[in-house]
Design a protein around this motif. Structure first.
Motif, mmCIF file in Angstrom:
data_model
loop_
_atom_site.group_PDB
_atom_site.id
_atom_site.type_symbol
_atom_site.label_atom_id
_atom_site.label_comp_id
_atom_site.label_asym_id
_atom_site.label_seq_id
_atom_site.Cartn_x
_atom_site.Cartn_y
_atom_site.Cartn_z
ATOM 1 N N ASP A 1 0.826 -1.209 0.000
ATOM 2 C CA ASP A 1 0.000 0.000 0.000
ATOM 3 C C ASP A 1 0.866 1.267 0.000
ATOM 4 O O ASP A 1 0.503 2.273 -0.616
ATOM 5 C CB ASP A 1 -1.025 0.010 1.132
ATOM 6 N N GLU A 2 2.038 1.226 0.625
ATOM 7 C CA GLU A 2 2.965 2.366 0.544
ATOM 8 C C GLU A 2 3.466 2.520 -0.891
ATOM 9 O O GLU A 2 3.522 3.631 -1.421
ATOM 10 C CB GLU A 2 4.138 2.171 1.504
ATOM 11 N N TYR A 3 3.814 1.413 -1.525
ATOM 12 C CA TYR A 3 4.246 1.430 -2.923
ATOM 13 C C TYR A 3 3.153 2.028 -3.811
ATOM 14 O O TYR A 3 3.417 2.870 -4.663
ATOM 15 C CB TYR A 3 4.591 0.004 -3.377
ATOM 16 N N GLU A 4 1.921 1.594 -3.621
ATOM 17 C CA GLU A 4 0.812 2.070 -4.452
ATOM 18 C C GLU A 4 0.594 3.566 -4.257
ATOM 19 O O GLU A 4 0.325 4.290 -5.217
ATOM 20 C CB GLU A 4 -0.467 1.289 -4.117
ATOM 21 N N THR A 5 0.754 4.044 -3.034
ATOM 22 C CA THR A 5 0.611 5.472 -2.773
ATOM 23 C C THR A 5 1.681 6.266 -3.511
ATOM 24 O O THR A 5 1.388 7.282 -4.151
ATOM 25 C CB THR A 5 0.685 5.744 -1.257
ATOM 26 N N ILE A 6 2.919 5.801 -3.468
ATOM 27 C CA ILE A 6 4.009 6.455 -4.200
ATOM 28 C C ILE A 6 3.721 6.423 -5.703
ATOM 29 O O ILE A 6 3.880 7.425 -6.411
ATOM 30 C CB ILE A 6 5.359 5.764 -3.898
ATOM 31 N N HIS B 1 20.492 1.452 2.099
ATOM 32 C CA HIS B 1 19.758 0.282 2.589
ATOM 33 C C HIS B 1 19.095 -0.441 1.418
ATOM 34 O O HIS B 1 18.567 0.202 0.515
ATOM 35 C CB HIS B 1 18.645 0.703 3.563
ATOM 36 N N PRO B 2 19.072 -1.755 1.436
ATOM 37 C CA PRO B 2 18.248 -2.472 0.459
ATOM 38 C C PRO B 2 16.776 -2.187 0.758
ATOM 39 O O PRO B 2 16.412 -1.874 1.898
ATOM 40 C CB PRO B 2 18.563 -3.945 0.715
ATOM 41 N N LEU B 3 15.941 -2.292 -0.239
ATOM 42 C CA LEU B 3 14.516 -2.016 -0.093
ATOM 43 C C LEU B 3 13.751 -3.194 -0.668
ATOM 44 O O LEU B 3 14.074 -3.685 -1.761
ATOM 45 C CB LEU B 3 14.177 -0.734 -0.852
ATOM 46 N N LYS B 4 12.754 -3.664 0.065
ATOM 47 C CA LYS B 4 11.946 -4.793 -0.376
ATOM 48 C C LYS B 4 10.475 -4.413 -0.233
ATOM 49 O O LYS B 4 10.086 -3.831 0.775
ATOM 50 C CB LYS B 4 12.267 -6.026 0.468
ATOM 51 N N ILE B 5 9.669 -4.743 -1.235
ATOM 52 C CA ILE B 5 8.233 -4.436 -1.202
ATOM 53 C C ILE B 5 7.472 -5.715 -0.877
ATOM 54 O O ILE B 5 7.542 -6.697 -1.618
ATOM 55 C CB ILE B 5 7.756 -3.865 -2.547
ATOM 56 N N GLU B 6 6.742 -5.683 0.233
ATOM 57 C CA GLU B 6 5.933 -6.846 0.629
ATOM 58 C C GLU B 6 4.980 -6.456 1.744
ATOM 59 O O GLU B 6 5.216 -5.497 2.479
ATOM 60 C CB GLU B 6 6.811 -8.006 1.085
ATOM 61 N N GLY B 7 3.903 -7.208 1.880
ATOM 62 C CA GLY B 7 2.973 -7.057 2.997
ATOM 63 C C GLY B 7 2.130 -5.798 2.926
ATOM 64 O O GLY B 7 2.049 -5.127 1.916
ATOM 65 N N GLY B 8 1.460 -5.510 4.027
ATOM 66 C CA GLY B 8 0.604 -4.334 4.125
ATOM 67 C C GLY B 8 -0.859 -4.704 4.204
ATOM 68 O O GLY B 8 -1.242 -5.870 4.068
ATOM 69 N N GLN B 9 -1.688 -3.690 4.413
ATOM 70 C CA GLN B 9 -3.141 -3.843 4.511
ATOM 71 C C GLN B 9 -3.740 -3.438 3.187
ATOM 72 O O GLN B 9 -4.025 -2.279 2.968
ATOM 73 C CB GLN B 9 -3.654 -2.877 5.560
#
Length: 121
Positions: A36-41, A84-92
């Motif tokens: 959901d953070e990714y989608e907002t960005i 830092h490495p960044l990984k997209i996963e999880g969320g509501q």
């Protein structure tokens, strides 16, 4: 007692889920950017939506979008500045099922498929 979190509508899962510095192997644990953070960005920065429009699209309040967006930008800044490495996963989140009449997010595969089917009929 805390209120239960409302799921955010997400158009599609990201095509790439891991990012990191290319010049070194990082010993640091990856930062987790939620879907959901990714989608907002994606919606605000790539598609050019306002925070209010993003909230309407994701079916949550503008203040919630503002919090999600702020957290996401902080994580991305840490990844860029500190390596830092960044990984997209999880969320509501709930993945868009294409059942809505119109989707103006700019990236919904299910709505594109529905439009193609209707155009072919």
């Amino acid at each position: 007692m805390a209120r239960p979190q409302k799921s955010r509508k997400v158009c599609q899962l990201p095509g790439y889920i891991e990012f990191g510095p290319s010049n070194a192997v990082s010993a640091q644990a990856p930062l987790i950017l939620t879907v959901d953070e990714y989608e907002t960005i994606r919606i605000i920065d790539k598609e050019g939506f306002s925070q209010e429009e993003c909230g309407e699209y994701m079916k949550v309040a503008r203040t919630t979008i503002q919090q999600i967006y702020t957290q996401a930008r902080h994580k991305i800044a840490l990844a860029l500045v500190d390596g830092h490495p960044l990984k997209i996963e999880g969320g509501q989140y709930l993945l868009c099922d294409g059942s809505e009449e119109f989707c103006d997010c700019g990236g919904c595969d299910k709505h594109r498929q529905n439009r193609r089917r209707k155009a072919a009929d």
